[in-house]
Scaffold this active site. Structure first.
Site, PDB file in Angstrom:
ATOM      1  N   LYS A  22     -35.384  -5.739  15.586  1.00 41.26           N
ATOM      2  CA  LYS A  22     -34.670  -4.809  16.463  1.00 41.26           C
ATOM      3  C   LYS A  22     -33.921  -3.762  15.644  1.00 41.26           C
ATOM      4  CE  LYS A  22     -30.462  -5.710  18.313  1.00 41.26           C
ATOM      5  NZ  LYS A  22     -29.523  -4.571  18.490  1.00 41.26           N
ATOM      6  N   ASN A  23     -33.205  -4.204  14.616  1.00 38.59           N
ATOM      7  CA  ASN A  23     -32.359  -3.298  13.848  1.00 38.59           C
ATOM      8  C   ASN A  23     -33.141  -2.393  12.904  1.00 38.59           C
ATOM      9  OD1 ASN A  23     -30.063  -4.257  15.111  1.00 38.59           O
ATOM     10  ND2 ASN A  23     -29.687  -5.824  13.575  1.00 38.59           N
ATOM     11  N   ARG A  92     -25.056   0.699  21.270  1.00 40.83           N
ATOM     12  CA  ARG A  92     -24.289   1.378  20.239  1.00 40.83           C
ATOM     13  C   ARG A  92     -25.175   2.167  19.286  1.00 40.83           C
ATOM     14  NH1 ARG A  92     -19.627   1.959  18.124  1.00 40.83           N
ATOM     15  NH2 ARG A  92     -19.419   2.365  15.898  1.00 40.83           N
ATOM     16  N   CYS A 116     -22.500  -3.976  22.515  1.00 35.10           N
ATOM     17  CA  CYS A 116     -21.686  -5.183  22.582  1.00 35.10           C
ATOM     18  C   CYS A 116     -20.245  -4.886  22.208  1.00 35.10           C
ATOM     19  CB  CYS A 116     -22.232  -6.259  21.634  1.00 35.10           C
ATOM     20  SG  CYS A 116     -23.708  -7.070  22.237  1.00 35.10           S
ATOM     21  N   ARG A 121     -15.347  -0.257  16.473  1.00 33.38           N
ATOM     22  CA  ARG A 121     -16.400   0.149  15.539  1.00 33.38           C
ATOM     23  C   ARG A 121     -16.492   1.665  15.579  1.00 33.38           C
ATOM     24  NH1 ARG A 121     -21.695  -3.259  16.780  1.00 33.38           N
ATOM     25  NH2 ARG A 121     -21.001  -3.102  18.934  1.00 33.38           N
ATOM     26  N   PRO A 122     -15.478   2.344  15.034  1.00 30.22           N
ATOM     27  CA  PRO A 122     -15.459   3.803  15.111  1.00 30.22           C
ATOM     28  C   PRO A 122     -16.617   4.412  14.344  1.00 30.22           C
ATOM     29  CG  PRO A 122     -13.795   3.001  13.573  1.00 30.22           C
ATOM     30  CD  PRO A 122     -14.340   1.792  14.285  1.00 30.22           C
ATOM     31  N   ILE A 123     -16.980   5.630  14.755  1.00 33.32           N
ATOM     32  CA  ILE A 123     -18.086   6.321  14.092  1.00 33.32           C
ATOM     33  C   ILE A 123     -17.548   7.419  13.180  1.00 33.32           C
ATOM     34  CG2 ILE A 123     -19.716   5.799  15.936  1.00 33.32           C
ATOM     35  CD1 ILE A 123     -19.377   8.681  16.907  1.00 33.32           C
ATOM     36  N   ASP A 124     -16.312   7.272  12.717  1.00 33.08           N
ATOM     37  CA  ASP A 124     -15.709   8.300  11.879  1.00 33.08           C
ATOM     38  C   ASP A 124     -16.477   8.501  10.579  1.00 33.08           C
ATOM     39  OD1 ASP A 124     -14.584   5.634  11.469  1.00 33.08           O
ATOM     40  OD2 ASP A 124     -13.426   6.544   9.856  1.00 33.08           O
ATOM     41  N   LEU A 125     -17.088   7.419  10.034  1.00 32.14           N
ATOM     42  CA  LEU A 125     -17.869   7.569   8.806  1.00 32.14           C
ATOM     43  C   LEU A 125     -19.093   8.454   9.044  1.00 32.14           C
ATOM     44  CD1 LEU A 125     -17.811   3.960   7.292  1.00 32.14           C
ATOM     45  CD2 LEU A 125     -16.506   5.941   6.537  1.00 32.14           C
ATOM     46  N   ASP A 307     -24.263 -11.230  12.124  1.00 31.38           N
ATOM     47  CA  ASP A 307     -25.091 -11.488  13.300  1.00 31.38           C
ATOM     48  C   ASP A 307     -25.535 -12.945  13.395  1.00 31.38           C
ATOM     49  OD1 ASP A 307     -24.927  -8.972  14.316  1.00 31.38           O
ATOM     50  OD2 ASP A 307     -26.925  -8.328  13.722  1.00 31.38           O
ATOM     51  N   ARG A 399     -31.373  -8.051  24.868  1.00 33.87           N
ATOM     52  CA  ARG A 399     -31.242  -6.907  23.973  1.00 33.87           C
ATOM     53  C   ARG A 399     -31.874  -7.193  22.611  1.00 33.87           C
ATOM     54  NH1 ARG A 399     -26.140  -5.995  22.370  1.00 33.87           N
ATOM     55  NH2 ARG A 399     -26.963  -4.099  21.415  1.00 33.87           N
TER      56      ARG A 399
END
Length: 421
Positions: A22-23, A92, A116, A121-125, A307, A399
């Protein structure tokens, strides 16, 4: 609404080929946008997250076709840079389209991603790296509007933590930026190597995946369509191995590389399982009732994967002895603990630590899946428990697992999907 009904206490025996990862599949499907011609993706699993990704591709103007485990994406007529909020909210990893759209069209419009609820889990990076390459990003009312400024160029980018998503997003965006972009502090997961291999097959110039330094030479104009096979899913493999370890039995998995699961295999071996590996093969033999293993500390690859934390915890909860889990990746990844307690598990939590005291056996109960891997953990616990377990809220499990109940049934487990009582 439906649920899984599991009659536990049956050993698992047999051979299976692990589904596509999946990933890997999700960023690879997004990366198809970079090509001016159709791409055929093989070993692409049938999962709700994959279906959501294909909907996004269709919404953007791509032609999408699935035949079995093969998905063809034709981005020739890519016509839109906007992803509706409803589709972004389904998972996400949809944020990966930001880098792909910038590389292909030079602009992107999307909202903040869903998925989930595992803690902040910010996306600032992601945003910091894109801005450093020359992207102008407007954040307004939960939406993101991105476009390249007049000048953009490759440069060195620094990730303060090895974020998988940020590494992938910056790799894709860098394919559309002239010059050389180097990502320092990059994540090292096998799925990132898989993405690099796909990009190389497309004609991109990328090196270094699998290390903390990835270099992309963008703006070469050599992209073309291709056929590519997605790697096996190491977390799905870990789930089946943990299930057989807890329930007892002997299973052989093909289509997955043992080195990708070294940390998990080491824990299972320490817990009492006999493991044999070969190229693309892992076999496990267990008498059930696993032993405590001291300490399990989650960490970025090649450490123990977050995970697999809930899944291994479920396998050990019905065994003997004590194990301390230390969760270093997400702040809300013990949501499965209360559900395991309903099955008789003795688990104490404090902050990011969970102390599991093996009970010598769990019992069936009605439990609810709260996230993808937590739901899989409850299935693992139910397969080893005495009596009947009902696992509700299957949307999370779907998922990440293809034909989950069919695969487990083929191994000798007694699991079926029924209507909720």
């Amino acid at each position: 609404m439906s649920c899984y009904e599991i009659e536990g206490g049956r050993p698992l025996t047999g051979r299976l080929t692990v589904q596509g990862a999946k990933n890997s599949a999700l960023p690879i499907l997004a990366a198809c946008l970079l090509a001016p011609e159709p791409c055929e993706i093989c070993n692409c699993p049938r999962l709700s997250d994959v279906s959501a990704t294909l909907k996004i591709l269709s919404q953007l103007g791509c032609r999408v076709k699935r035949e079995g485990d093969r998905v063809t994406v034709d981005p020739t007529n890519l016509s839109s840079c906007r992803i509706p909020e409803q589709l972004m909210g389904e998972m996400r990893s949809s944020v990966i389209f930001m880098g792909a759209l910038l590389a292909r069209l030079g602009r992107a419009e999307l909202s903040f991603p869903g998925g989930c609820e595992l803690g902040p889990r910010p996306i600032d990076l992601h945003l910091r790296g894109l801005r450093a390459m020359g992207a102008e990003i407007l954040e307004e009312g939960g939406s993101l509007r991105c476009r390249w400024a007049d000048q953009r160029e490759g440069r060195e980018l620094y990730l303060t933590i090895p974020s998988v998503g940020a590494t992938e997003n910056l790799m894709l965006a860098a394919c559309g930026v002239p010059g050389e972009t180097t990502i320092l502090g990059a994540a090292r997961e096998p799925e990132i190597v898989d993405l690099q291999n796909f990009l190389l097959t497309l004609g991109a110039e990328v090196t270094g995946a699998g290390t903390d330094r990835i270099t992309v030479r963008g703006g070469t104009g050599k992209m073309h369509g291709c056929t590519y096979t997605v790697m096996g899913d190491r977390i799905a493999a870990a789930t089946y191995l943990c299930a057989a370890g807890a329930a007892g039995g002997e299973v052989e998995l093909t289509g997955v590389e043992p080195e990708h699961l070294a940390a998990v295999l080491g824990c299972l071996e320490e817990a009492g399982c006999r493991i044999r590996t070969g190229r693309g093969l892992i076999s496990l033999k267990s008498g059930g009732e696993l032993q405590g293993i001291g300490l399990v500390r989650t960490a970025p690859y090649p450490g123990f994967p977050t995970d697999a934390q809930a899944i291994l915890m479920a396998a050990l909860a019905g065994g003997r002895g004590t194990t301390l889990f230390e969760e270093n990746m997400f702040s809300s990844r013990f949501r499965h603990v209360d559900e395991l307690r309903r099955m008789g598990a003795q688990i104490e939590t404090a902050g990011r630590a969970a102390l599991v005291m093996g009970t010598g056996g769990l019992h069936g109960a009605a439990v609810t899946s709260t996230d993808l891997r937590g739901g899989a953990a409850l299935v693992v616990a139910g397969l080893a428990a005495q009596g009947t377990t009902q696992v509700r809220n299957l949307r999370h499990i779907r998922r990440g697992y293809e034909k989950f109940e069919e695969t487990l049934t083929a191994l000798g487990g007694k699991i079926r999907e029924v209507s909720e009582p």
